[in-house]
Design a protein around this motif. Structure first.
Motif, PDB file in Angstrom:
ATOM      1  N   ASP A  77      -6.833   7.562  -7.269  1.00 39.40           N
ATOM      2  CA  ASP A  77      -6.939   6.656  -5.688  1.00 39.40           C
ATOM      3  C   ASP A  77      -7.517   5.453  -6.031  1.00 39.40           C
ATOM      4  O   ASP A  77      -8.385   5.025  -6.732  1.00 39.40           O
ATOM      5  CB  ASP A  77      -7.774   7.465  -4.823  1.00 39.40           C
ATOM      6  CG  ASP A  77      -8.043   7.009  -3.474  1.00 39.40           C
ATOM      7  OD1 ASP A  77      -6.843   6.718  -2.840  1.00 39.40           O
ATOM      8  OD2 ASP A  77      -9.026   6.862  -2.722  1.00 39.40           O
ATOM      9  N   LYS A 130      -3.951  10.698  -0.793  1.00 37.63           N
ATOM     10  CA  LYS A 130      -4.548  11.592   0.549  1.00 37.63           C
ATOM     11  C   LYS A 130      -5.371  12.976   0.024  1.00 37.63           C
ATOM     12  O   LYS A 130      -5.289  13.388  -0.902  1.00 37.63           O
ATOM     13  CB  LYS A 130      -3.024  12.202   1.163  1.00 37.63           C
ATOM     14  CG  LYS A 130      -2.367  11.179   2.117  1.00 37.63           C
ATOM     15  CD  LYS A 130      -1.395  11.905   2.880  1.00 37.63           C
ATOM     16  CE  LYS A 130      -0.137  11.315   2.745  1.00 37.63           C
ATOM     17  NZ  LYS A 130       1.071  11.929   3.069  1.00 37.63           N
ATOM     18  N   ASP A 182       0.832  -1.276  -0.128  1.00 39.67           N
ATOM     19  CA  ASP A 182      -0.090  -0.176   0.005  1.00 39.67           C
ATOM     20  C   ASP A 182       0.949   1.141   0.129  1.00 39.67           C
ATOM     21  O   ASP A 182       1.738   1.367   0.737  1.00 39.67           O
ATOM     22  CB  ASP A 182      -0.916  -0.002   1.219  1.00 39.67           C
ATOM     23  CG  ASP A 182      -1.885  -1.020   1.094  1.00 39.67           C
ATOM     24  OD1 ASP A 182      -2.886  -1.069   0.289  1.00 39.67           O
ATOM     25  OD2 ASP A 182      -1.798  -2.046   1.977  1.00 39.67           O
ATOM     26  N   HIS A 242      -2.877   5.011  -2.731  1.00 40.36           N
ATOM     27  CA  HIS A 242      -3.982   5.668  -1.993  1.00 40.36           C
ATOM     28  C   HIS A 242      -3.386   7.138  -1.907  1.00 40.36           C
ATOM     29  O   HIS A 242      -2.426   7.611  -1.532  1.00 40.36           O
ATOM     30  CB  HIS A 242      -3.807   5.161  -0.361  1.00 40.36           C
ATOM     31  CG  HIS A 242      -4.040   3.647  -0.371  1.00 40.36           C
ATOM     32  ND1 HIS A 242      -5.438   3.258  -0.349  1.00 40.36           N
ATOM     33  CD2 HIS A 242      -3.325   2.706  -0.251  1.00 40.36           C
ATOM     34  CE1 HIS A 242      -5.329   1.966  -0.304  1.00 40.36           C
ATOM     35  NE2 HIS A 242      -3.768   1.521  -0.163  1.00 40.36           N
ATOM     36  N   ASP A 272       0.790  12.210  -1.932  1.00 36.64           N
ATOM     37  CA  ASP A 272      -0.246  13.294  -1.899  1.00 36.64           C
ATOM     38  C   ASP A 272      -1.100  13.450  -3.084  1.00 36.64           C
ATOM     39  O   ASP A 272      -0.720  13.080  -4.135  1.00 36.64           O
ATOM     40  CB  ASP A 272       0.778  14.464  -1.736  1.00 36.64           C
ATOM     41  CG  ASP A 272       1.552  14.401  -0.247  1.00 36.64           C
ATOM     42  OD1 ASP A 272       0.999  13.847   0.544  1.00 36.64           O
ATOM     43  OD2 ASP A 272       2.501  14.876  -0.193  1.00 36.64           O
ATOM     44  N   GLN A 282       0.901   5.194  -0.076  1.00 40.68           N
ATOM     45  CA  GLN A 282       0.138   6.836   0.243  1.00 40.68           C
ATOM     46  C   GLN A 282       0.848   7.768  -0.356  1.00 40.68           C
ATOM     47  O   GLN A 282       2.006   7.840  -0.327  1.00 40.68           O
ATOM     48  CB  GLN A 282       0.148   6.902   1.619  1.00 40.68           C
ATOM     49  CG  GLN A 282      -1.272   6.554   2.264  1.00 40.68           C
ATOM     50  CD  GLN A 282      -1.899   7.848   3.285  1.00 40.68           C
ATOM     51  OE1 GLN A 282      -0.917   8.605   3.737  1.00 40.68           O
ATOM     52  NE2 GLN A 282      -3.014   7.691   3.214  1.00 40.68           N
TER      53      GLN A 282
END
Ligand SMILES: [Zn+2]
Ligand SMILES: [Zn+2]
Length: 439
Positions: free
Chosen positions: A240, A269, A134, A267, A138, A136
């Motif tokens: 996303d 944010k 996974d 993912h 921005d 993450q």
């Protein structure tokens, strides 16, 4: 029934329907075509007896040694060498795909394309597991792309034994359970049917070999978990929840098996200003009463930084202004860039100084606007329009303006925290912004 009795005496080439000179590829193709027709699921042409004959013929002709023995000596030449299929209950295959059946009968190599190198079903040592990571990133990294360093923990060849699983000086012999194949066929019960499944040999774990002194570092597995650095280029415009596949960055298959793949789940944010919908960026922009009435210019945040936006005079709260091609770039550069939609919210002043108050009162006078309701108005047999509002100056003002516009007041209106929202899309956008604004 002793095996062999039911074996066909028909010519194997005829059974499959190919010339004696057919290439292995031609044999395989013809076999698959016929097998599909004779499949037990096939109501019209399904034929279990013919299917068994076909399987027997293919068993011989698909094996180079057996085929040349058959070519030279006929059925006598392969007596005992070919497997009999009459002990296989084909009706148990009903509901299974062709590939499952063929794989159960012959193991790998018969399957058609489409799974190339995939999920551990290819020939040879088993491929390592696929891994999931996974990541993450921005909001703006997703918009414009980025490079991300990944630290993947995956199985790789054991450095001590070089992936053999054997300690120094250990003797290595062929596994007797699987005869070195590393895989075993076993009959398994799946709900109401029995089928054959090919599984990794439980004794040698797919190695095909027996090691008397296993390597201590990997306990004979041939693989150990290691860190692997990798820089992942994330393309501009990625959404996303996207899944990126990095071939060969998964676990190493034991004993020489290929690496599995790494799946990176992106993912994104959330951003304090922007809400993304596909390649469109939505932004909420508050303007003052004066700006709404007079028009002018404001600075609006975009993913490219603040940009000047012209506000037309007389704009209503809830209006949407389009900023062409200030949205998200298309993924892989295909197509045009998305737009930005600015949702205009006219800010009603809440704390008025005495001067402001006077000015607004004068404004109301200029409009010939009454800030209170004459009780007489209630007695008129007018149709019961629901225009009841908080008796604030601005409230009355807005109501007046809106009814002039003929805007549907009843639909799409929602009261939240005493603030009125118009337009369901704006509702969504504003809702999306709400938690950040209250921070
Ligand atoms: Zn080792
Ligand atoms: Zn084995």
């Amino acid at each position: 029934m002793p095996t062999g009795n039911m074996s066909t005496n028909k010519d194997y080439y005829e059974v499959i329907g190919v010339e004696k000179t057919a290439t292995p590829e031609e044999i395989k193709k013809a076999f698959r075509r016929k097998a599909r027709a004779l499949h037990p699921d096939n109501k019209d042409s399904g034929d279990e007896k013919a299917f068994k004959e076909l399987a027997e013929a293919y068993e011989v002709l698909s094996d180079q040694n057996k085929r040349s023995a058959y070519d030279r000596y006929g059925h006598e030449g392969v007596k005992g060498a070919s497997r009999r299929f009459d002990d296989v209950d084909f009706s148990s295959f009903a509901g299974f795909g062709m590939d499952d059946i063929l794989e159960a009968l012959f193991g790998q190599g018969v399957r058609g394309g489409g799974f190339g190198g995939g999920f551990g079903r290819s020939a040879g040592p088993a491929q390592g597991a696929h891994l999931k990571h996974d990541l993450q990133i921005d909001f703006l990294e997703a918009v414009f792309g980025c490079e991300k360093k990944l630290d993947v923990s995956r199985l790789d060849d054991c450095t001590t034994c070089l992936g053999t699983g054997a300690a120094a000086g250990s003797t290595v012999s062929t596994c007797t359970t699987c005869n070195g194949a590393g895989q075993v066929k076993e009959l398994v019960n799946m709900l109401f049917v029995q089928t054959y499944q090919i599984t990794t040999c439980p004794h040698c774990k797919g190695h095909g070999k027996k090691v008397d002194k296993p390597c201590r570092d990997c306990r004979g597995d041939g693989v150990t978990r290691k860190k692997k650095d990798f820089t992942l280029p994330v393309p501009a415009g990625i959404a996303d929840g996207s899944r990126m596949r990095v071939a060969g960055l998964g676990d190493k298959g034991p004993f020489g098996g290929p690496f599995g793949d790494l799946f990176v789940i992106i993912h994104v944010k959330p951003h304090k200003d922007f809400v993304r919908d596909g390649n469109t960026v939505h932004v909420k922009q508050t303007i003052s009463f004066s700006m709404a009435a007079l028009g002018g210019e404001i600075l609006v945040p975009t993913v490219d930084g603040s940009k000047i936006l012209k506000i037309p005079a007389g704009i209503q709260s809830g209006s949407q202004l389009l900023m062409k091609e200030y949205g998200v770039p298309p993924l892989q550069g295909q197509g045009r860039r998305g737009d930005q939609i600015v949702h205009v919210v006219v800010n009603t002043p809440t704390k008025l100084s005495g001067d402001h108050r006077e000015l607004f009162k004068k404004l109301a006078e200029l409009h010939g606007e009454s800030l209170t309701v004459d009780p007489e108005a209630l007695k008129e047999p007018e149709e019961p329009k629901k225009q009841k509002k908080d008796a604030t100056k601005s409230g009355t003002h807005t109501a007046l303006k809106e009814s002039e516009d003929g805007k549907g007041k009843a639909n799409g209106k929602k009261k939240t925290n005493g603030e009125e929202k118009e337009d369901t899309l704006l509702d969504k956008i504003v809702d999306a912004f709400r938690p950040k604004n209250s921070e």
